[in-house]
Design a protein around this motif. Structure first.
Motif, PDB file in Angstrom:
ATOM      1  N   ARG A 115      50.137  47.291  45.306  1.00 58.19           N
ATOM      2  CA  ARG A 115      49.064  47.868  45.782  1.00 58.19           C
ATOM      3  C   ARG A 115      49.370  47.999  47.248  1.00 58.19           C
ATOM      4  N   THR A 118      44.827  46.433  52.300  1.00 57.74           N
ATOM      5  CA  THR A 118      43.698  46.853  52.859  1.00 57.74           C
ATOM      6  C   THR A 118      43.757  46.706  54.350  1.00 57.74           C
ATOM      7  N   LYS A 120      41.576  44.657  56.292  1.00 58.25           N
ATOM      8  CA  LYS A 120      41.459  43.355  56.560  1.00 58.25           C
ATOM      9  C   LYS A 120      42.643  42.605  56.698  1.00 58.25           C
ATOM     10  N   GLU A 121      43.436  42.918  55.449  1.00 56.95           N
ATOM     11  CA  GLU A 121      44.766  42.437  55.533  1.00 56.95           C
ATOM     12  C   GLU A 121      45.776  42.690  56.600  1.00 56.95           C
ATOM     13  N   PHE A 133      51.269  44.943  48.954  1.00 53.74           N
ATOM     14  CA  PHE A 133      51.138  43.610  48.275  1.00 53.74           C
ATOM     15  C   PHE A 133      51.498  43.577  46.629  1.00 53.74           C
ATOM     16  N   TRP A 209      52.909  25.055  53.669  1.00 54.82           N
ATOM     17  CA  TRP A 209      51.643  25.952  53.581  1.00 54.82           C
ATOM     18  C   TRP A 209      51.704  27.266  53.473  1.00 54.82           C
ATOM     19  N   LYS A 211      52.558  30.207  51.154  1.00 47.57           N
ATOM     20  CA  LYS A 211      52.521  30.492  50.072  1.00 47.57           C
ATOM     21  C   LYS A 211      53.116  32.055  49.337  1.00 47.57           C
ATOM     22  N   HIS A 212      53.276  32.875  50.560  1.00 47.60           N
ATOM     23  CA  HIS A 212      53.687  34.154  50.409  1.00 47.60           C
ATOM     24  C   HIS A 212      54.616  34.616  50.981  1.00 47.60           C
TER      25      HIS A 212
ATOM     26  N   PHE B  72      34.571  32.086  55.864  1.00 46.29           N
ATOM     27  CA  PHE B  72      35.912  32.731  55.387  1.00 46.29           C
ATOM     28  C   PHE B  72      36.383  33.283  57.051  1.00 46.29           C
ATOM     29  N   PHE B  76      39.860  32.065  58.383  1.00 46.65           N
ATOM     30  CA  PHE B  76      41.041  32.973  58.410  1.00 46.65           C
ATOM     31  C   PHE B  76      41.574  33.076  59.827  1.00 46.65           C
ATOM     32  N   HIS B  90      45.448  27.556  54.619  1.00 45.13           N
ATOM     33  CA  HIS B  90      46.406  28.496  54.154  1.00 45.13           C
ATOM     34  C   HIS B  90      45.670  29.453  53.291  1.00 45.13           C
ATOM     35  N   LEU B  91      46.397  30.560  53.641  1.00 45.38           N
ATOM     36  CA  LEU B  91      46.029  31.668  52.542  1.00 45.38           C
ATOM     37  C   LEU B  91      46.679  31.618  51.143  1.00 45.38           C
ATOM     38  N   ILE B  92      46.056  31.998  50.015  1.00 42.04           N
ATOM     39  CA  ILE B  92      46.826  31.620  48.892  1.00 42.04           C
ATOM     40  C   ILE B  92      46.108  33.016  48.031  1.00 42.04           C
ATOM     41  N   SER B  93      46.934  33.430  47.003  1.00 36.99           N
ATOM     42  CA  SER B  93      46.612  34.818  46.200  1.00 36.99           C
ATOM     43  C   SER B  93      46.436  34.035  44.747  1.00 36.99           C
ATOM     44  N   TRP B  95      44.815  34.358  40.462  1.00 38.51           N
ATOM     45  CA  TRP B  95      44.039  35.201  39.469  1.00 38.51           C
ATOM     46  C   TRP B  95      42.762  34.261  39.077  1.00 38.51           C
ATOM     47  N   ASP B 111      34.098  41.318  48.442  1.00 37.99           N
ATOM     48  CA  ASP B 111      34.479  42.323  49.507  1.00 37.99           C
ATOM     49  C   ASP B 111      34.564  41.337  50.606  1.00 37.99           C
ATOM     50  N   ILE B 112      34.760  39.841  50.508  1.00 38.86           N
ATOM     51  CA  ILE B 112      35.052  39.143  51.546  1.00 38.86           C
ATOM     52  C   ILE B 112      36.248  38.519  51.553  1.00 38.86           C
ATOM     53  N   VAL B 113      36.655  38.240  50.360  1.00 38.13           N
ATOM     54  CA  VAL B 113      38.011  37.800  49.974  1.00 38.13           C
ATOM     55  C   VAL B 113      38.731  38.905  50.435  1.00 38.13           C
ATOM     56  N   LEU B 114      40.251  38.760  50.215  1.00 34.58           N
ATOM     57  CA  LEU B 114      41.043  39.904  50.607  1.00 34.58           C
ATOM     58  C   LEU B 114      41.487  40.403  49.257  1.00 34.58           C
ATOM     59  N   GLY B 115      41.785  41.902  49.186  1.00 38.75           N
ATOM     60  CA  GLY B 115      42.306  42.625  48.092  1.00 38.75           C
ATOM     61  C   GLY B 115      42.009  42.348  46.658  1.00 38.75           C
ATOM     62  N   ARG B 117      40.540  42.950  43.180  1.00 34.31           N
ATOM     63  CA  ARG B 117      40.598  43.909  42.223  1.00 34.31           C
ATOM     64  C   ARG B 117      40.786  43.362  40.975  1.00 34.31           C
ATOM     65  N   THR B 137      43.031  37.331  47.231  1.00 34.34           N
ATOM     66  CA  THR B 137      43.642  36.443  48.279  1.00 34.34           C
ATOM     67  C   THR B 137      42.420  35.734  48.762  1.00 34.34           C
TER      68      THR B 137
END
Lengths: 348, 341
Positions: A115, A118, A120-121, A133, A209, A211-212, B72, B76, B90-93, B95, B111-115, B117, B137
């Motif tokens: 995708r 956004t 914000k990202e 992403f 730390w 992770k992406h 957040f 962030f 740290h950020l983490i993505s 499911w 709508d506060i966390v990222l991406g 869907r 994420t």
């Protein structure tokens, strides 16, 4: 049927495994041997971070896109197998960043959850106004190559540590097929002006730390000449060097500084990361992968060569699709040999 | 009143973050943290520290959303700075997967966390027992690092910290002007608040550095949360269970459930088992109170009862509590200036 594989990087080992898996039961006389002057952990494949991701554009080379897809699907099928950890195979999500909108890549439907980013990202990455992403795969050479080696050894494949100077060196003495998986040094066996080094340099750090993966793109400077961060299972690889035509494998202090500064700017959290290693390697770059047959020599010294080299910076990404294509070419050779041995009988 | 003396009871996530907010909003105050336990022995140290909100039945959704958003945003900014690794942020993505489609497909925090869907069919293939999922994420606060970082920030402001068991808030009235109660599960004994109850959680911390994404079953019981050095596998939600001893049968059950979500965990090493009691309540108690005995008053600000959602709302509630401390300070200064007249 004796097959000599020259090269023990990801291409050589996977081609050998693919051929053995497909043909050993049909051909009990099949004997495979791998010849190389460098084995894991000293191959080009070991230096790569191991992220599955093709270049941005396939330049209309649909064949390569298909091979990439075959590789991804093959690896995805193995993700839940007990072998995954030993293979160095795992899922990873991350970002591709651009300074302007770009068309979607050929691989958007191959990876998972592709995708656009956004707004914000994008705040995370000042200077970049567009991005993707997705979830892709990591296949770490320092685990995958030993795993391939083990599978081959279990199958009775022999390994020889030697620098092969010519095809004739291995093709004499009853070898029927030679697999040329020599990567950057293919030109030593047969001149190929289209094969050029794409020199890279990476810094290895401890930054668990992160992770992406984060890959930036500067469309003007070309692929991999913009900072990237790729977290592995133990180390994180920082890179962003692609020097076409540069044969040096020495660590350049200037490149080190450029990588470090640009990656820390991209990801301030890296500033506290501990540097644990550095590596420079040569991507075997070619306008397209050379994957084709060639008959060399005459009479007693005749050998069928299957070339499989020139995978640039996407060797891991494309390796299994190419291995299967090489296996198909091997199948063609077998077919021809059988027809020669048993020509079709005329009907009476 | 020269320099109001504020005592913060509790040195878990809520105590430390509230103390820090008090130093930020009331720079004139002197702040002291008193706690029986400090990191790594607090309830917060057991938690994975994922920013995925828990829904409190009796707190306004608008308030919960505000608290989460503040938390957040705050984290962030830290995650994207040079302090990130020290602070453990740290950020983490990953499911969140559901065996059956949930009633509410869009949680209040989507709508506060990222991406955020829905997961694609291809992504869901990784979870054959699940029919629906959400990809997003978010942030993770690793403890002890985050708590230690808060302690360091606090010390830099001049705040002090002491190991001390407070048996009764009133015992502090002679030494302190205002008491902030961030005692978590300890508030049960401290105040006798029967609305506060433990929800026992057992987790495993394992070494599996190839796991880069979080996976959470929408039922909240099974989850895989990769941190900086280990992955937290969970868990349980045992209401009214007070036992802090790990249960071996539960350990095996958690491991099996997590392996069915992520088969590669079979290869995980160095399993450590931990137990924490989530200090649960129908609503988080962020509230002013005045204790009085024999004409002497002690203003108290409560900030406890965060249950399963402490990390997700901690900064928001800390700021709210600090604001209430500010009100207490004004009230004290008002009454002391009235006393002067």
């Amino acid at each position: 049927m004796r097959v000599a594989v020259i090269g023990a990087g990801v291409i050589g080992l996977s081609s050998a495994l693919c051929i053995h898996e497909q043909f050993h039961s049909l051909l009990p006389s099949l004997e495979l041997a791998v010849y190389a002057d460098h084995f894991t952990p000293h191959t080009t494949s070991d230096g790569a971070a191991g992220l599955w991701q093709p270049y941005l554009s396939d330049h209309g080379n649909l064949q390569e896109t298909l091979w990439n897809k075959e590789t991804f699907d093959y690896l995805l099928r193995h993700l839940h197998s007990p072998a995954a950890k030993d293979m160095g195979l795992f899922l990873i999500s991350g970002y591709n960043l651009f300074t302007e909108p770009v068309p979607d890549p050929s691989w958007r439907n191959i990876v998972l959850g592709f995708r656009n980013l956004t707004p914000k990202e994008l705040e995370l990455f000042p200077g970049y106004s567009y991005g993707w992403f997705n979830t892709a795969l990591m296949l770490e050479g320092r685990n995958y190559l030993p795993w391939l080696t083990n599978r081959l050894t279990q199958r009775g494949v022999k390994f020889f540590h030697k620098k092969v100077e010519s095809f004739q060196e291995v093709s004499g003495g009853g070898v029927d097929v030679v697999l040329n998986c020599t990567g950057m040094r293919a030109g030593d066996l047969q001149p190929d002006p289209e094969l050029q080094p794409g020199r890279g340099q990476v810094i290895k750090v401890l930054a668990p730390w992160v992770k992406h993966f984060i890959i930036t793109h500067d469309l003007k400077s070309g692929i991999y000449n913009s900072p990237y961060v790729i977290p592995g299972s133990e180390l994180t690889v920082l890179g962003g060097i692609y020097q076409h035509g540069n044969w040096s494998q020495e660590i350049s202090a200037k490149d080190h500084q450029s990588i470090w500064d640009s990656c820390c700017r991209l990801l301030p959290a890296l500033q506290k990361a501990k540097v644990v290693g550095e590596w420079s390697g040569l991507r075997p770059a070619r306008p397209r992968v050379r994957l084709e047959r060639e008959s060399l020599g005459h009479g007693q010294l005749r050998a069928e060569v299957i070339h499989n080299y020139g995978h640039g910076g996407f060797g891991i990404t494309i390796h299994w699709g190419c291995a299967m294509a090489a296996a198909r070419l091997f199948g063609n050779i077998l077919q021809e040999k059988r027809q020669l041995a048993n020509p079709p009988q005329p009907r009476l | 009143m020269a320099s109001p003396k504020v005592a913060v009871v509790g040195a878990g996530l809520i105590g430390l973050s509230t103390a820090l907010c008090v130093t930020e909003t009331c720079p004139g105050c002197s702040v002291t943290v008193l706690s029986e336990q400090f990191s790594p022995d607090t309830t917060s140290d057991v938690a994975a520290g994922m920013l995925i909100p828990h829904t409190y039945p009796d707190t306004l959704i608008h308030t919960q959303k505000q608290w989460f958003k503040e938390t957040f945003t705050y984290l962030f900014a830290i995650s994207n700075s040079a302090e990130a690794s020290e602070a453990g942020i740290h950020l983490i993505s990953g499911w969140q997967v559901f065996k059956s489609t949930p009633k509410e497909e869009l949680p209040f925090w989507s709508d506060i966390v990222l991406g955020f869907r829905p997961m694609s069919q291809a992504e869901l293939q990784k979870f054959p027992q699940h029919r629906f999922g959400q990809a997003f994420t978010t942030l993770k606060c690793d403890c002890p690092p985050y708590l230690l970082w808060l302690e360091k920030r606090l010390k830099a402001t001049g705040a002090q910290m002491f190991t001390r068991k407070v048996s009764d808030l009133w015992e502090l009235h002679s030494e302190y002007d205002i008491v902030v109660n961030c005692a978590g599960m300890g508030a049960r004994q401290l105040l006798g608040d029967k609305e506060l109850f433990p929800v026992r959680g057992q987790v495993l911390k394992v070494h599996a550095p190839w796991v880069k994404n979080f996976i959470r079953d929408g039922d909240g019981l099974t989850y895989i949360y990769p941190g900086i050095h280990w992955v937290t596998l969970g868990g349980t939600r045992e209401k009214e269970s007070w036992s802090l001893s790990p249960d071996p049968g539960t350990t095996k059950d958690i491991f099996d459930r997590c392996c069915s979500l992520e088969p590669s965990l079979q290869g995980a090493q160095d399993i450590e088992v931990k137990v924490g009691l989530r200090p649960s309540r129908q609503c988080v108690r962020v509230q002013r109170e005045v204790l009085s005995q024999g004409g002497v008053k002690l203003p108290v600000v409560h900030n406890y009862g965060h249950g399963a959602g402490g990390f997700s709302v901690h900064r928001g509630t800390a700021k709210e509590a600090a604001r209430l401390v500010g009100e207490c300070v004004s009230a004290l200064q008002g009454s002391s200036s009235r006393a002067k007249v």
